[in-house]
Every structure is written in structure tokens, then in C-alpha cells.
Design a protein around this motif. Structure first.
Motif, PDB file in Angstrom:
ATOM      1  N   HIS A  10       0.828  -1.208   0.000  1.00 20.75           N
ATOM      2  CA  HIS A  10       0.000   0.000   0.000  1.00 20.75           C
ATOM      3  C   HIS A  10       0.863   1.259   0.000  1.00 20.75           C
ATOM      4  CE1 HIS A  10      -3.532  -2.450   0.417  1.00 20.75           C
ATOM      5  NE2 HIS A  10      -3.114  -2.971   1.559  1.00 20.75           N
ATOM      6  N   ASP A  14       1.039   4.143  -2.981  1.00 24.96           N
ATOM      7  CA  ASP A  14       0.872   5.564  -2.661  1.00 24.96           C
ATOM      8  C   ASP A  14       2.044   6.400  -3.160  1.00 24.96           C
ATOM      9  OD1 ASP A  14      -1.541   5.087  -1.448  1.00 24.96           O
ATOM     10  OD2 ASP A  14      -0.739   5.032   0.593  1.00 24.96           O
ATOM     11  N   ASP A  18      -0.291   8.063  -8.975  1.00 29.94           N
ATOM     12  CA  ASP A  18      -0.989   9.303  -8.641  1.00 29.94           C
ATOM     13  C   ASP A  18      -1.954   9.072  -7.482  1.00 29.94           C
ATOM     14  OD1 ASP A  18       0.374  10.213 -10.829  1.00 29.94           O
ATOM     15  OD2 ASP A  18      -1.384  10.427 -12.121  1.00 29.94           O
ATOM     16  N   PRO A  19      -2.042  10.035  -6.559  1.00 34.43           N
ATOM     17  CA  PRO A  19      -2.897   9.869  -5.373  1.00 34.43           C
ATOM     18  C   PRO A  19      -4.336   9.531  -5.751  1.00 34.43           C
ATOM     19  CG  PRO A  19      -1.505  11.800  -5.128  1.00 34.43           C
ATOM     20  CD  PRO A  19      -1.307  11.311  -6.535  1.00 34.43           C
ATOM     21  N   GLY A  20      -4.846   8.485  -5.109  1.00 31.61           N
ATOM     22  CA  GLY A  20      -6.236   8.097  -5.309  1.00 31.61           C
ATOM     23  C   GLY A  20      -6.545   7.448  -6.637  1.00 31.61           C
ATOM     24  N   SER A  21      -5.506   7.158  -7.445  1.00 29.28           N
ATOM     25  CA  SER A  21      -5.776   6.630  -8.792  1.00 29.28           C
ATOM     26  C   SER A  21      -5.854   5.115  -8.843  1.00 29.28           C
ATOM     27  CB  SER A  21      -4.709   7.123  -9.770  1.00 29.28           C
ATOM     28  OG  SER A  21      -3.449   6.511  -9.507  1.00 29.28           O
ATOM     29  N   ASP A  23      -7.201   1.568  -8.653  1.00 28.63           N
ATOM     30  CA  ASP A  23      -8.515   0.936  -8.643  1.00 28.63           C
ATOM     31  C   ASP A  23      -8.311  -0.571  -8.675  1.00 28.63           C
ATOM     32  OD1 ASP A  23     -11.244   0.431  -8.831  1.00 28.63           O
ATOM     33  OD2 ASP A  23     -11.262   0.641 -11.016  1.00 28.63           O
ATOM     34  N   ALA A  60      -4.066   2.041 -12.410  1.00 28.17           N
ATOM     35  CA  ALA A  60      -3.633   3.265 -11.722  1.00 28.17           C
ATOM     36  C   ALA A  60      -3.145   4.242 -12.774  1.00 28.17           C
ATOM     37  CB  ALA A  60      -2.528   2.948 -10.710  1.00 28.17           C
TER      38      ALA A  60
END
Length: 477
Positions: A10, A14, A18-21, A23, A60
Motif C-alpha cells: 500500500h 501511494d 498518482d494519489p487516489g488513482s 482501482d 492506476a
């Protein structure tokens, strides 16, 4: 590197993407078919690792570029690959192929899961087969080897990348050193099974700190996937008259400060990713292999490096095997190939003979003549013997004004014909070695003028402009 420095999967996601990308593509793991004690082992591993298996997969973005991701979690049973993990990897590879996504794999594994034995072991074949289909689709596969990567993972999907890098000081090995010591009764030699040593031996391409990985991925994917950019260079017109004799040109190309392929890439390319070695355990610095963008056009470059060729260190068979890696890469990634010829000749020695120097020249010629992508060859300076001919065949061949091509060094030809070396100047005239004569016979299609005031940057700019123009002509851009 101790375990306290090891990133969780994880944390890795991170830091790299890219942040939050990210899936996730992962489906729930069904462990009901396993024996009770193994189910308990898997539950404890999941609690400790924070993942339900030793790999996570998904899509991502890196600097906005979409990619598919496969990443190991080492704290889940040492990142080992059982049947469920293998199925997850295969599913991700197949989905990446179907969606046309480049694939990034980040490994940290002890190999095949011993608790599942041979049924898990043979899944490495299934993973490899899926990756070959991904490569056959012309999609990039980039591998990041983390500490540690060993066993069946390294011997399958960890070693199939188009470009492969490792994190600093990562243990990268077929057989882990602890296992070796138990089996052999002595420690494995230190400093061998680390990424830095593998770079030196031409097995992987670079050692890259995690914080630099996003930038490397962005640059590499840009080279491999982005369309050509507009030209920024002006091509010089082909000279109509000769200003030097052939012998004067030979002498000029032998000057130690004459620009070479390194100058071309340093000053004539807009972006570059270097590759090291054959990726099969050989490296010869006489050959440079890279993916580069020359005057806006991405290509694979294979070039003879004049700075790393000398009587004591000539271009050997391994250099030609590196060139063939570049040819193969160009075909796989569907990028044009640029070959740069600048050599005083291939190695002449027992080592070269036993290393199949003649066979490697033949295989390079065969590879160049059967490329499935556009190709441009560049006579940059010295073009001596079979070592030069190995990189010559191409859809278009261009030459610097003072470049030349001959069957042997002029002195060698003089010895054969006259019994001495003093007739070398006459031999180069007799053998029609100059760029102008090569253009008259159709070997060369264009000559790049050289001026007395050229700096290495000026020279590189002129060569790059001519390469870019030929690549655009061949691709119809």
C-alpha cells in the motif's frame, strides 16, 4: 537491506502512482478448499499483511498515464505465489491486454509457495504465457524488482520485462542465500545477488530509488506510447562537392575528440531511457542501447560507442548480442530502429572466435534485414569491417560527410594487397569507401554536411535532424 526498510504494497502504491488513482481489480479469495491448518496460516498472513493474498492488482495512473499494476506484498507468506495469487496475476495481465494498457509489475517474493507445492509451481508457466500475449499485442511490460525477489518469481514474470529496474541494494537471486548455505554448507559469495551487480553484468537495466520510479515510468511510457512531436530541427542540405580526400576523412574520424553516439543522444535527443546489456548476463560497453526521442520521434537506438572501443577493448560478440536485444525490442514495441555505426572493427581474438563473433555479425545482418518496423542506419564515423556491416542494413542509410565504410581497416587492406601498411591512403581511394562514393552506388541515400566550426552539439543537432526527417518519411508523418 533489512526488513524494516521494506515498503508495504500500500505504501508502494501511494508513493509511485498518482494519489487516489489505484482501482483494485481483485476478486475475493476463496480458501475453503484448502486443509484447515493451511486456511489458518492464510488467515494469519492476511491479518499481518493487510492484504488477502501476496499480490494486489488493478489500474492506476502515473503522471496521468493509465497503467495496469501487479504488486507483491512480501509480508504475506514472503510474497510467495500460490494458485490463487497466480490466477489473480493472469487475470490482471489478460485484462491489461484486452484494455490495451501497459503493465507495471513490482515484485517482492520468495518465489513459489511451498505449502502448495508443484500445482502452484507450474502456474509460473501460465503467467508467462499471458505475458507473452501482452507483449505480442505491442504493449509495454515494465518490471520493478524489490527486496527480495527470488526463486520462481524471478525465473518467470520477474524476468520478462522490456525494461527492468531494481530498488537499491535489493536481493535479486534465483536461489536465496540462506537456502544455498543450508544446502551447500557454505555462504553464497557476497555482493553477487544484488541489483547493482546485475546491472554491471547486463541482467537488469538500472537501480532506481522508489522516489525516482514515477519519473522513470512517465518518461519511459512517454517514449513508448506518445505520438511523434513536431520537428524542432532544420536538416542541412546534402553537400554537392567533396572537400576532403577519403584518407583525410579516415584520419578525421579517428580523432579522439570526434563526436559519437553519446553526443548524438546527449544533444540530439529530447528524452532517453538507457538499457544495459543483453538482459541475459552479458554486457559490452562498446554498444549503447536506448529508447530515445530524436527530433520528436520515439525510436530504439543501437549504437557503437567510439568512446568505449580501443585496441585493448574492442567491440566483442556481446556487444552485437546487445544490438540484437535492441532489434527485438523495436519489433516488440513497434518502434522504429536507428542503428549508429562508428567502429574501428570488431574484436579479433580467441575470445571473440569462441564467442561466435562471425555468427553474431551474421545474426545482426539477418535481424536488420527482417525488421518489421521502419529503420534508419547512420554512418557516423569509422565503418570498419563486419562489425560495421552488422548494423548497416536499413530502410534508409544516411552518412556524416566524413564517414566511411570498408571491408577491413585501410592498413589491413594495404597489407593484403601490397604486403605493407604504407599504401593505406591509396587503398581507401581504390576501395571507394567515402560517404560520397557510397551515395553514388546507392548504399547511402543522404549525406549530412560537417563544418569546421561544428561543436558536438551542432553536429548532433544536424544528425538528429536528418534521422528525424527519414523516420517521418518512412512512417508517412
Amino acid at each position: 537491506m533489512s526488513s524494516r526498510h521494506r515498503l508495504s504494497v500500500h505504501d508502494l502504491l501511494d508513493r509511485v502512482f498518482d494519489p487516489g488513482s489505484f482501482d483494485s481489480w481483485d476478486r475475493p479469495i476463496d480458501i475453503s478448499g484448502h486443509p484447515q491448518d493451511y486456511r489458518a496460516t492464510l488467515r494469519r498472513a492476511a491479518e499481518r499483511a493487510g492484504t488477502d493474498e501476496s499480490v494486489v492488482t488493478g489500474s492506476a495512473r502515473v503522471h496521468g498515464r493509465p497503467v495496469a499494476v501487479i504488486a507483491n506484498e512480501f509480508s504475506f507468506l514472503a510474497g510467495s505465489i500460490g494458485a490463487a495469487a497466480a490466477d489473480r496475476i493472469v487475470h490482471a495481465v489478460r485484462r491489461a491486454t484486452a484494455e490495451g494498457l501497459p503493465l507495471v509489475a513490482s515484485t517482492a517474493s520468495g518465489g513459489t509457495r511451498m505449502q502448495e507445492g508443484t500445482p502452484a509451481f507450474v502456474h509460473m508457466v501460465t503467467i508467462s504465457r499471458a505475458l507473452m500475449d501482452h507483449r505480442d499485442a505491442g504493449l509495454p511490460y515494465l518490471v520493478h524488482l524489490r527486496h527480495p525477489t527470488t526463486g520462481g518469481v524471478l525465473a518467470s514474470w520477474g524476468s520478462l520485462g522490456h525494461i527492468t529496474v531494481a530498488e537499491p541494494e535489493a536481493l535479486v537471486a534465483f536461489l536465496g542465500p540462506k537456502v544455498y548455505e543450508q544446502l551447500e554448507g557454505r555462504p553464497f559469495p557476497p555482493g553477487v545477488q544484488v541489483g547493482e551487480n546485475l546491472v554491471q553484468h547486463g541482467i537488469i537495466d538500472a537501480v532506481v530509488p522508489t522516489e525516482d520510479l514515477p519519473r522513470l515510468l512517465d518518461r519511459t511510457l512517454g517514449l513508448l506510447l506518445d505520438p511523434p512531436a513536431p520537428s524542432t530541427r532544420r536538416e542541412r542540405p546534402t553537400p554537392t562537392t567533396r572537400r576532403r580526400s577519403s584518407w583525410q576523412s579516415v584520419e578525421l574520424t579517428r580523432e579522439p575528440d570526434r563526436p559519437g553516439v553519446r553526443d548524438l543522444l546527449r544533444h540530439g535527443s529530447d528524452a532517453i531511457v538507457r538499457l544495459q546489456g543483453t538482459d541475459e548476463g552479458e554486457r559490452d560497453t562498446a554498444m549503447l542501447v536506448a529508447v530515445a526521442r530524436i527530433d520528436g520521434v520515439a525510436c530504439v537506438v543501437i549504437g557503437q560507442d567510439r568512446a568505449h572501443q580501443s585496441p585493448s577493448s574492442p567491440m566483442g560478440p556481446a556487444a552485437l548480442r546487445e544490438a540484437r536485444r535492441g532489434m527485438k525490442l523495436a519489433n516488440q514495441l513497434r518502434l522504429p530502429l536507428v542503428s549508429v555505426i562508428d567502429t574501428p572493427g570488431a574484436e579479433l581474438s580467441q575470445r571473440a572466435e569462441e564467442g561466435a563473433i562471425a555468427g553474431e555479425i551474421a545474426r545482426c545482418i539477418a535481424g536488420m534485414t527482417t525488421l518489421t518496423v521502419p529503420s534508419v542506419s547512420v554512418l557516423l564515423g569509422q565503418g570498419c569491417g563486419g562489425g560495421a556491416l552488422a548494423l548497416l542494413p536499413a530502410d534508409a542509410t544516411i552518412a556524416a560527410e566524413n564517414a566511411w565504410l570498408s571491408p577491413l581497416p585501410p592498413e589491413g587492406a594495404s597489407v593484403i594487397v601490397h604486403g605493407d601498411t604504407t599504401h593505406a591512403p591509396q587503398m581507401v581511394e581504390q576501395q571507394k569507401v567515402s560517404a560520397f562514393e557510397l551515395m553514388e552506388t546507392g548504399t547511402v541515400s543522404r549525406i549530412i554536411p560537417e563544418t569546421a566550426t561544428d561543436t558536438p552539439e551542432d553536429f548532433a543537432d544536424a544528425v538528429a535532424a536528418s534521422i528525424g526527417a527519414r523516420l517521418r518519411e518512412l512512417s508517412g508523418d
